[in-house]
Design an enzyme around this catalytic site. Structure first.
Site, short mmCIF file in Angstrom:
data_model
loop_
_atom_site.label_atom_id
_atom_site.label_comp_id
_atom_site.label_asym_id
_atom_site.label_seq_id
_atom_site.Cartn_x
_atom_site.Cartn_y
_atom_site.Cartn_z
CG ASP A 112 -7.05 80.49 -8.20
OD1 ASP A 112 -5.68 80.86 -9.41
OD2 ASP A 112 -7.58 79.58 -9.62
CD1 TRP A 113 -1.91 84.98 -9.88
CD2 TRP A 113 -2.45 83.35 -8.36
NE1 TRP A 113 -0.84 84.91 -9.30
CE2 TRP A 113 -1.00 84.01 -8.24
CE3 TRP A 113 -2.73 82.67 -6.77
CZ2 TRP A 113 0.23 83.37 -7.57
CZ3 TRP A 113 -2.13 81.92 -6.57
CH2 TRP A 113 -0.58 82.29 -7.21
#
Ligand code: NOJ
Length: 709
Positions: A273-274
């Site tokens: 995920d970012w």
């Protein structure tokens, strides 16, 4: 050559021009011809063979380029980007968010109802189309990796991303996820199962440690992701922000290498995920294939780690190989990708589907005295800010879609009501005014909403602001009050006894007012059912202690274990306000003739089926969802019943159809932590069939005689 030139009468000058043109042509055509010659461009080889050949031709720098995104993104749009490698003919990876439509600020796209609204249809066919619409629009926008669906089981009813998730049951979420993923991937983009694993709250999401036992992990949180692989053949996974048992998801060898890659057999790639990557060596060894959105840990740091032997070339190659194999498998090297971010991805067909999906997801929760569908009404009062020109049609965060238009509730109702019914509107900010508007109308429709989104959980289960007071005031003024909820998840309803009707319309997308009006006036029969339990009080929920949610000292303890959602209500005897799987219709149905076969089973694998007759006993066409649950022998230590099959059937008045259900073989087993696998002990298992998790009138027993695991 000279002979040929004389014959066609070319001068020396035209000859020179010709040579120049030929050289130019070579320069232009050469890459294409050489690409056809590169061995990995040979389509008759398998994806694995092609990836192996390509990896052999890659330099260390080229491999490193594949395992991280670049930021800022050098092209318009998208939220993740891996540049193309023209030397090796590797296309760029263009990643875009998409839960209810193409995200990241894209214009000219369709806003669908929220995923939770789509799953409330209990219709896997509808979810498949939902995926196809999303996939087609993403592909038109040039996206080749679509970041969705979000498939985590809703553990905490206050979870801020409940609206973008699929529900509270592992089997249900898995079926829905697989259907949607197949739809997305059939249109070109590779789908992404997120967020893996135990991502069940937004509060403190970057640090929170989910403390969860292995059996619960295996039985509740893993199955939707396993189904995304086995049923959906999903190409990528996104590891989550949270920790599972002290280790961040994106460097968790048990979660990534053990459960996902070894046990489930996932062959695609895992991206972070970012900003969810926290290390270089730990992540590379733990099973993270690609860092997003940039190169903090997987750029120069990973290159150095490979050069100094901390990470082996074989490990790096394995990460690169997973990315390339998936790209080859999904045709990214072979298909022309002509889409671009500025393209118009919309179509009238998609607008129509958005409306249909919103209608099919609407759940009728209460209809005292058959106030609905509206009939013989001379005036209507629409009340509430959410009913006006800024309705809550979607959630916030990475799910956000730029709606091309929004049909507000009051607009949709006015259009449908026509000239014969007077429709007034009050935004509800002034309770006295709302009361007078209510008094002046024959029926009142109050619109209320929650605002949910990524990054924060709801503080509690109450409707925010003065909305509870508004409903109470309106209902006092006119008992013929219907409440329409635009929420992403459950809310408490202290006013429930004072209103005649309640409709859960979720976040309905761009067709909001049209979809609601179709249900209110009975153009469409409500057929949605709850994919989550609606609790009666704030404390009668499975996660009522602060240790469970939002956690204490950075730890969220999953002490409810297997008792998630309706499992907790069944196990503890608490009665919810509305149970999982519940939803009313304007017609009536009867279930009969349940047959389960075989009634004695074993050894494994189990192949148990049920048939049941469903009759529409009312006077109008409608749809019923048949739900089957399994009760295991008490000694197995499982919750009282668990969903194991469901099917939706559309019936004309008086029509009867036989519905076939294939019982999920897993539902005859539990995860034995000592043995590290699923076991199906001999004993008597009960198959319960009905129309909600707490209305299961038909039951049969299946005896498992010998179950070799
Ligand atoms: C964070 C979210 O958790 C994830 O679902 C999303 O895909 C990324 N941001 C990219 O926007």
């Amino acid at each position: 050559m000279g002979e040929w030139r004389r014959r066609v009468g070319f001068s020396e000058v035209t000859g020179a021009v010709f040579m120049l043109l030929a050289a130019l042509l070579f320069v232009v055509v050469a890459p294409v011809r050489s690409s056809a010659r590169e061995p990995w461009m040979n389509k008759s080889l398998s994806a694995g063979q092609r990836a192996d050949l390509l990896i052999r031709a890659m330099t260390l720098d080229e491999k490193i380029t594949m395992v991280h995104g670049v930021h800022p993104i050098p092209v318009k749009g998208y939220v993740g980007y891996v540049p193309a490698n023209p030397r090796l003919h590797i296309p760029a990876l263009k990643l875009s968010d998409g839960r209810a439509g193409v995200g990241n600020g894209a214009k000219d796209v369709t806003l669908l109802p929220a995923p939770i609204a789509a799953t409330a249809s209990w219709d896997t066919g509808l979810l498949n189309t939902y995926g196809r619409v999303l996939g087609e629009e993403q592909w038109k926008k040039g996206t080749n990796v679509e970041l969705g669906p979000t498939i985590d089981v809703v553990r905490v009813p206050e979870w801020g991303r409940t609206f973008e998730s699929l529900g509270e049951d592992p089997y249900f979420n898995g079926q829905m996820a697989a259907a949607e993923i197949k739809g997305i991937q059939s249109e070109g983009p590779i789908a992404d199962a997120n967020m893996y694993l135990t991502m069940n709250q937004e509060s403190n999401r970057g640090k929170i440690n989910s403390v969860v036992d292995e059996r619960t992990l295996q039985e509740i949180y893993l199955p939707p992701f396993a189904a995304a692989v086995s049923g959906g053949d999903v190409g990528t996974f996104m590891c989550a922000y949270v920790k599972t048992n002290d280790v961040y998801s994106c460097e968790n060898p048990h979660v990534l290498n053990g459960l996902l890659k070894k046990q489930i057999g996932f062959e695609g790639w895992v991206m972070s995920d970012w900003g969810a990557t926290h290390s270089t060596v730990g992540s590379a060894e733990g099973g993270l294939d690609q860092e997003m959105p940039s190169d903090k840990y997987y750029g120069q740091a990973l290159k150095a780690a490979v050069e100094n032997g901390q990470v082996s070339v074989a490990t790096l190659d394995e990460h690169v190989r997973r990315i390339l194999v998936t790209m080859f498998r999904h045709g990214l090297f072979d298909k022309e990708q002509t889409g671009n971010w500025s393209a118009n991805a919309r179509s009238p067909k998609h607008d129509l589907f958005s409306r249909k999906a919103a209608e099919q997801g609407i759940v009728l929760l209460k209809n005292r005295g058959d106030i609905l569908p509206l009939a013989g009404v001379s005036s209507l009062a629409v009340i509430g800010a959410d009913g006006g020109n800024k309705p809550q049609v979607e959630g916030t965060g990475s799910s956000h879609v730029v709606a091309p238009y929004v049909v507000s509730p009051v607009e949709g109702i006015r259009k449908r009501a026509g000239a014969g019914i007077r429709v007034s509107y009050a935004d509800g900010s002034n309770l006295a005014q709302a009361g007078s508007a209510a008094r002046a109308a024959s029926v009142v429709i109050v619109f209320v909403n929650t605002i949910e989104g990524e990054g924060h959980d709801r503080p509690n289960l109450e409707l925010p602001g003065n909305q509870d007071q508004l409903i109470a005031a309106v209902a006092r003024a006119n008992p013929k009050t219907i409440v329409v909820l635009n929420t992403g998840g459950p809310v408490l309803m202290p006013w429930i006894g004072h209103v005649r009707g309640v409709i859960e319309a979720w976040y309905p997308g761009q067709e909001d007012g049209n979809a609601i009006a179709a249900i209110l006036f009975g153009d469409v029969d409500p057929a949605g059912k709850l994919p989550l339990t609606f609790p009666r009080t704030a404390v009668e929920i499975p996660t009522s202690t602060p240790e469970q949610w939002p956690g204490i000292d950075g730890r969220s303890v999953f002490s409810e274990k297997l008792e998630v959602g309706y499992r907790w209500y069944d196990a503890t005897g608490h009665k919810p306000l509305f149970p999982f799987g519940y939803g009313m219709s304007y017609t009536t149905f009867r279930l009969s003739h349940l047959v389960v076969a075989p009634t004695t089973a074993g050894p494994l694998p189990l192949d148990v089926h049920a048939t049941v007759n469903v009759t529409n006993t009312g006077r109008r066409a409608g749809a019923e969802v048949v739900e089957a649950y399994i009760g295991q022998p008490v000694a197995n230590g499982e919750p009282p019943r668990q969903l194991c099959a469901f099917a939706k059937v559309f019936l004309k008045p008086g029509e009867t159809r036989q519905v076939k259900l294939s019982i999920d073989p897993r539902s005859f087993s539990y995860y034995d932590t000592a043995a590290h696998h699923w076991v199906s002990p001999p004993g008597r298992y009960t198959v319960m069939v009905g129309t909600s998790s707490s209305d299961l009138p038909l039951q049969r027993e299946v005896t498992i005689e010998s179950a070799t695991n």
